[in-house]
Design a protein around this motif. Structure first.
Motif, short mmCIF file in Angstrom:
data_model
loop_
_atom_site.label_atom_id
_atom_site.label_comp_id
_atom_site.label_asym_id
_atom_site.label_seq_id
_atom_site.Cartn_x
_atom_site.Cartn_y
_atom_site.Cartn_z
N GLU A 1 28.27 19.34 50.89
CA GLU A 1 29.70 19.30 51.08
C GLU A 1 30.21 17.93 50.66
N VAL A 2 31.30 17.92 49.91
CA VAL A 2 31.81 16.67 49.34
C VAL A 2 33.32 16.60 49.56
N PRO A 3 33.88 15.38 49.60
CA PRO A 3 35.34 15.27 49.62
C PRO A 3 35.91 15.65 48.28
N ASP A 4 37.18 15.96 48.26
CA ASP A 4 37.87 16.23 47.01
C ASP A 4 37.96 14.93 46.21
N PRO A 5 37.47 14.88 44.96
CA PRO A 5 37.57 13.64 44.19
C PRO A 5 39.02 13.23 43.93
N ALA A 6 39.96 14.21 44.04
CA ALA A 6 41.38 13.90 43.92
C ALA A 6 42.07 14.03 45.28
N SER A 7 41.34 13.76 46.35
CA SER A 7 41.90 13.79 47.70
C SER A 7 43.13 12.90 47.78
N ARG A 8 44.22 13.43 48.36
CA ARG A 8 45.44 12.64 48.53
C ARG A 8 45.42 11.82 49.82
N ALA A 9 44.47 12.13 50.70
CA ALA A 9 44.30 11.35 51.92
C ALA A 9 42.99 11.78 52.56
N GLN A 10 42.38 10.86 53.30
CA GLN A 10 41.13 11.15 54.00
C GLN A 10 41.32 11.03 55.49
N ASP A 11 40.60 11.88 56.21
CA ASP A 11 40.55 11.80 57.67
C ASP A 11 39.48 10.77 58.02
N GLY A 12 39.86 9.50 57.97
CA GLY A 12 38.89 8.44 58.21
C GLY A 12 38.22 8.03 56.91
N ASP A 13 36.89 7.93 56.93
CA ASP A 13 36.13 7.38 55.82
C ASP A 13 35.93 8.43 54.72
N ILE A 14 35.25 8.02 53.65
CA ILE A 14 34.95 8.95 52.57
C ILE A 14 34.05 10.08 53.02
N THR A 15 33.35 9.89 54.11
CA THR A 15 32.49 10.96 54.63
C THR A 15 33.28 12.00 55.41
N GLY A 16 34.55 11.71 55.71
CA GLY A 16 35.36 12.65 56.46
C GLY A 16 35.98 13.71 55.58
N HIS A 17 36.84 14.53 56.18
CA HIS A 17 37.53 15.58 55.45
C HIS A 17 38.67 15.01 54.60
N SER A 18 38.94 15.68 53.50
CA SER A 18 40.16 15.42 52.75
C SER A 18 41.31 16.15 53.44
N ILE A 19 42.54 15.68 53.17
CA ILE A 19 43.72 16.23 53.85
C ILE A 19 44.73 16.70 52.81
N VAL A 20 45.26 17.90 53.00
CA VAL A 20 46.34 18.39 52.14
C VAL A 20 47.61 17.61 52.46
N VAL A 21 48.24 17.05 51.44
CA VAL A 21 49.41 16.20 51.62
C VAL A 21 50.60 16.83 50.92
N ASP A 22 51.74 16.83 51.62
CA ASP A 22 52.99 17.29 51.03
C ASP A 22 53.66 16.09 50.37
N PRO A 23 53.72 16.03 49.04
CA PRO A 23 54.28 14.85 48.38
C PRO A 23 55.78 14.68 48.58
N GLN A 24 56.45 15.76 49.07
CA GLN A 24 57.90 15.69 49.26
C GLN A 24 58.29 15.40 50.71
#
Length: 598
Positions: A74-97
């Motif tokens: 399991e890996v973070p999204d390489p284009a993650s818009r935000a992380q839940d903590g460190d790179i080992t954590g989950h990526s987060i869906v971000v609303d750009p608006q």
């Protein structure tokens, strides 16, 4: 290379509306990819052409997710818009608006107005803490802040050049909304905001691309950080160009500084990057694109880029101020005065000249305007690459440094300060990271081995005294106290010089031309420029401990002198030791067209 089409997929989790998100991962070396949502859902991505895996699904902003590759990792999204903590954590869906901009009318500032203040967000305490400095910086005369890289890196402490998730602001600095609030607040103060971005390599920890997207790298070409990024791949180009556009369009950054582009081994990528940015950004906006480029490619400064950091100018000044000639200063050991004069009159010192490695470096730059070059006395590299992170005021004669500061802030080049310069901050700026295990050991040993070429560290036991980058105290020691007394002489000098710059120079910098620089003696030069309004700017500079013979300019009005009353010596034909005199003539009369009488 084919142009991007509608059938290609922007990298990452892109919200389609308030309820739906498209997940897209370029994974040409994977057989199966799923997105693992925090609620326990596992959704297989559908394979598409050219190595893409894509799914559109019901998914709101704030959802945490990771990608599963072949059921093995399991890996973070390489284009993650935000992380839940460190790179080992989950990526987060971000609303750009989601962020409501208060200064959406802001169009930036013209490049000729730039006075740049480079800072490290983490050392100042995060995005919210940087906001607390903005009013003070405006009062000082700063017009732009430049953030060292903020892309998500491993751990909580890092210079930022080890980032592995380029789309995600470092979680320990704050959220994407807090970063936008910092930029929004800066714009409310009239400050532009520049971001330093790293498109030449990924950091060594937390980068999983080799597992499922080997096409990101060209194993036949190597950089100091390993295999080169392979910009021959359309998907790779779009990954970085879309990243640049995200910072400029979504976050409203006013410019980007591209780190070490000499390590980007696909020259046409830089041209495409600048072209795509200029095509997508509203022409009414002032967006600044600047480079760090050891190759001194003057041609890039005519292809969409505004300026380059002028390491040549810094290095010549550093040798004159400190006498240090170790390592990369060796190229400036023999003729620093001549090299400073060349820098002031033509921009680069190395314009195809042979360096101490026997290699030709640079392209002719004399045709470029002075504001195509960013000049500095210090920056993160030139302090932090010292073993103990000493600042220039701890190495140079104080009066010589004041004279050099006058050159920095009153020449037509674009000035850059590093955080703490304006107070002569006593704190060092050391190299710091937060790696662990074997990597921490390698970084510590590598850092110390870098100084084997310096005579002061020829003894291995002395190299052992160099601070460990991974020790939290190394980071804590590097945090400047910016609450220092603003009435200090150094602060007042910076404030005075920047006031003079804004009152007498800034509006007349467009159209400025260098008129040459004369060598007055060792460490002493006299440089002249014709400003856009026809007036002539002259800076007489003596960084040596001896007076030099020089003739004053009869029709010039004195703008600044250091030390005070030194102009009296100049009238008698002598430029005092450790001095700077800055003068302006009246506007030269316009020449009539051929065949017409004045």
């Amino acid at each position: 290379m084919p142009l991007r089409t509608l059938e290609t997929w922007p990298h990452g989790a892109i919200m389609l509306d308030a309820e739906h998100t498209r997940f897209a991962l370029w994974a040409p070396d994977a057989f199966f990819v799923s997105v693992e949502l925090e609620n326990g859902q596992s959704l297989p991505l559908l394979p598409q052409a050219d190595g893409w895996f894509v799914i559109k699904t019901r998914c709101k902003a704030g959802t945490r997710y990771r990608y599963n590759i072949d059921g093995e990792i399991e890996v973070p999204d390489p284009a993650s818009r935000a992380q839940d903590g460190d790179i080992t954590g989950h990526s987060i869906v971000v609303d750009p608006q989601a962020y409501a901009w208060q200064n959406s009318h802001w169009l930036g500032r013209p490049w000729n107005e730039a006075v740049i203040y480079e800072l490290h967000v983490g050392a100042l305490g995060g995005f919210a803490a940087v906001e607390q400095q903005l009013a003070r910086l405006v009062e000082l005369g700063i017009t732009a802040i430049e953030l060292m890289p903020i892309a998500q890196f491993p751990g909580e402490r890092n210079w930022g050049y080890d980032g592995v998730l380029p789309y995600a602001p470092q979680a320990s600095y704050g959220t994407p909304e807090q970063l936008k609030h910092l930029i929004d607040t800066a714009h409310g103060h009239g400050l532009a905001v520049i971001l330093d971005v790293v498109y030449n390599h990924f950091g060594p920890d937390g980068n999983y691309l080799h597992r499922y997207a080997k096409g990101f790298f060209n194993e036949d070409k190597h950089t100091p950080w390993g295999a080169a990024i392979d910009f021959r791949q359309r998907e790779v180009r779009d990954f970085f160009i879309d990243n640049a556009l995200m910072w400029l369009l979504e976050y409203h950054f006013d410019g980007l500084r591209f780190d070490a582009v000499h390590a980007i081994q696909s020259p046409d990528f830089l041209q495409e990057l600048a072209r795509r940015v200029r095509d997508h950004v509203d022409p009414a906006r002032h967006v600044w694109l600047t480079l760090e480029n050891e190759h001194n490619q003057a041609s890039l400064l005519e292809q969409g880029y505004d300026a380059q950091w002028n390491d040549d100018g810094h290095n010549a000044l550093h040798v004159l101020l400190t006498g240090e000639t170790d390592a990369y200063y060796a190229d400036y050991a023999d003729n620093p005065t001549e090299q400073l004069a060349l820098c002031l009159s033509q921009g680069f010192v190395f314009q195809g000249h042979i360096n101490h490695h026997g290699e030709a470096r640079g392209e002719p730059s004399g045709h470029l305007p002075p504001n195509a070059f960013v000049l500095f006395l210090q920056n993160h590299d030139q302090i932090g690459n010292r073993a103990f992170g000493e600042r220039l005021h701890q190495l140079a004669h104080p009066d010589a440094l004041k004279a050099a500061t006058a050159l920095l802030l009153l020449s037509p080049m674009i000035p850059l300060l590093f955080m703490g310069d304006e107070f002569a901050a006593p704190e060092p700026f050391l190299f710091f990271t937060s790696h662990h295990g074997e990597l921490a050991k390698l970084v510590r040993e590598g850092r110390r081995s870098e100084f084997a070429a310096f005579s002061a560290f020829a003894d291995p036991h002395k190299r052992e005294q160099i601070p460990d980058p991974n020790d939290p105290q190394t980071f804590e020691a590097s945090r400047p106290d910016l609450t220092a007394e603003q009435q200090s002489p150094v602060y007042q000098l910076y404030r005075q010089l920047l006031r003079l710059r804004h009152e007498h120079l800034v509006q007349h910098l467009p159209g400025t031309q260098a008129l040459g620089a004369d060598i007055l003696g060792p460490g002493a030069v006299s440089a002249r420029w014709r400003l856009g309004n026809g007036r002539q700017l002259r800076i007489d500079l003596n960084l040596s401990d001896r007076p030099v013979v020089h003739s004053p300019q009869a029709d010039a009005a004195l703008l600044f002198e250091h030390p005070p009353q030194s102009a009296g010596l100049l009238e008698r034909g002598t430029l005092a030791p450790y001095s700077a005199l800055v003068s302006l003539t009246a506007a030269a009369p316009l020449q009539p067209p051929d065949g017409e009488r004045p």
